[in-house]
Design a protein around this motif. Structure first.
Motif, mmCIF file in Angstrom:
data_model
loop_
_atom_site.group_PDB
_atom_site.id
_atom_site.type_symbol
_atom_site.label_atom_id
_atom_site.label_comp_id
_atom_site.label_asym_id
_atom_site.label_seq_id
_atom_site.Cartn_x
_atom_site.Cartn_y
_atom_site.Cartn_z
ATOM 1 N N ARG A 60 0.823 -1.199 0.000
ATOM 2 C CA ARG A 60 0.000 0.000 0.000
ATOM 3 C C ARG A 60 0.863 1.257 0.000
ATOM 4 O O ARG A 60 0.585 2.228 -0.716
ATOM 5 C CB ARG A 60 -0.927 -0.002 1.213
ATOM 6 N N GLY A 165 0.728 -2.618 -7.420
ATOM 7 C CA GLY A 165 -0.507 -3.040 -6.766
ATOM 8 C C GLY A 165 -0.953 -4.421 -7.196
ATOM 9 O O GLY A 165 -1.551 -5.165 -6.418
ATOM 10 N N ARG A 170 1.140 -8.930 -0.096
ATOM 11 C CA ARG A 170 0.954 -8.104 1.099
ATOM 12 C C ARG A 170 2.052 -8.449 2.101
ATOM 13 O O ARG A 170 2.568 -9.562 2.138
ATOM 14 C CB ARG A 170 -0.427 -8.348 1.724
#
Length: 373
Positions: A60, A165, A170
């Motif tokens: 992010r 992205g 993650r």
């Protein structure tokens, strides 16, 4: 990750081959401060933004930073005067540190026995961005204008945000510290890890020697003895791209034989490059020198990163902050000092300045080897 790192870091070097054209359109003494402002912005971003990689989810953070970078680049393209462009360049440098979010993330994802090679691969992409950015900017500025180069970089940054992205996994934060305490811990790392100090100071001196050359190259080539413009200055990025080979090779060498030898070799090659610049003043001397300069800088950097990332697994973003932040502060000093040296004594003073910075790096490594012995 290598592609994204290259696209990010390229933004802080577009202005170097275009500087003469910028000064023609925006005749102001402040225009000469544009490269220095970009380097300073990058150094500040390294100290304030990169540590967040230990604190927040990295994917992010990388995407948001790329998006903000595209806005800063649009501001640079619209700049009505030199002061606005200096401020925009500061912001571009600050946000282009997203490249330094990617590198410790790559080290985190790699297995220990492959860390040097992995970081070397990503750094090869980053080096491609550093060198080929000058070629691209010189061509675009010569044929279309310097503003168009900044406009072109806006969708490239947006594309990098989308790419990261989509492809990045993650991550989980490696630290639960509050942000002020996280920043304070950087000083603790500096104070307690002598290997970190040696790597950071050595790379700072080497990068100062690196930016001395690239800051002055466009002015050197514009002299009557050469008579070349921004496009030719940019083509030197292709020549220096031979140094891209140093990144993965140095990473593998560090994995096998230890990084200290590779750092010493990089320092020695950088010093030889500046001796060549000073004594061999033809165009051939510039070509040979820039190949050696880029090879030496990258070999030392990959090896120093190998040393630093092995020090504290839970603090790799902050370790990278110290290494790269100190390095780019050196780059800002080198850029500013190069402009002053050029005004005072031309290429002779510039060459002497490059030798001084490379000699400082050699002295630091010599003192470090004695301490290890």
């Amino acid at each position: 990750m290598a592609v994204a790192a290259g696209l990010a870091v390229a933004n802080i070097y577009y202005n170097q081959p275009m500087l003469e054209l910028i000064e023609q359109e925006l005749p102001d003494r402040l225009a000469g401060a544009i490269p220095t402002a970009t380097q300073l912005g990058y150094a500040v971003g390294l100290f304030l933004l990169v540590p967040l990689g230990d604190l927040v989810e990295r994917r992010r953070l990388i995407v948001v930073q790329f998006a903000a970078l595209s806005v800063a680049l649009a501001l640079a393209a619209l700049a009505p005067n030199a002061m606005t462009l200096v401020v925009a360049s500061l912001a571009v440098g600050f946000l282009a540190t997203v490249a330094q979010q990617i590198i410790p993330f790559a080290a985190h994802l790699a297995s220990p026995e492959r860390r040097g090679a992995t970081v070397g691969t990503v750094m090869a992409g980053l080096l491609s961005g550093i060198l080929l950015s000058r070629t691209m900017a010189g061509f675009v500025a010569a044929h279309f204008g310097w503003r168009e180069m900044f406009w072109l970089s806006v969708p490239l940054s947006v594309a990098a945000a989308v790419l990261m992205g989509v492809v990045l996994p993650r991550s989980k934060p490696s630290s639960s510290m509050a942000y002020p305490r996280l920043l304070h811990s950087i000083w603790h790392l500096w104070r307690t890890l002598p290997a970190l100090r040696l790597a950071a100071l050595t790379q700072s001196a080497l990068f100062a020697a690196f930016t001395v050359f690239w800051t002055i190259l466009a002015f050197r080539l514009a002299e009557p003895r050469y008579g070349y413009g921004a496009e030719t200055a940019g083509l030197f990025g292709l020549v220096g791209a031979v140094g891209i080979l140093a990144a993965p090779l140095a990473g593998r060498f560090a994995d096998r034989s230890g990084a200290s030898r590779a750092v010493a070799l990089g320092v020695a090659v950088t010093l030889v490059a500046w001796v060549i610049f000073g004594l061999w003043t033809s165009l051939s001397g510039l070509v040979v020198g820039v190949i050696l300069l880029d090879f030496g800088i990258q070999a030392a950097l990959i090896s120093n990163q190998h040393i630093v990332f092995a020090l504290r697994q839970d603090a790799r973003a902050r370790l990278n902050t110290v290494l790269m932040g100190t390095m780019f502060l050196g780059g800002a000093v080198g850029s500013g000092a190069a402009t002053l040296a050029w005004q005072m004594g031309g290429w002779t003073f510039v060459s002497a300045l490059g030798v001084i910075f490379a000699t400082i790096a050699a002295g630091l490594q010599l003192a470090g080897s004695r301490r290890r012995a």
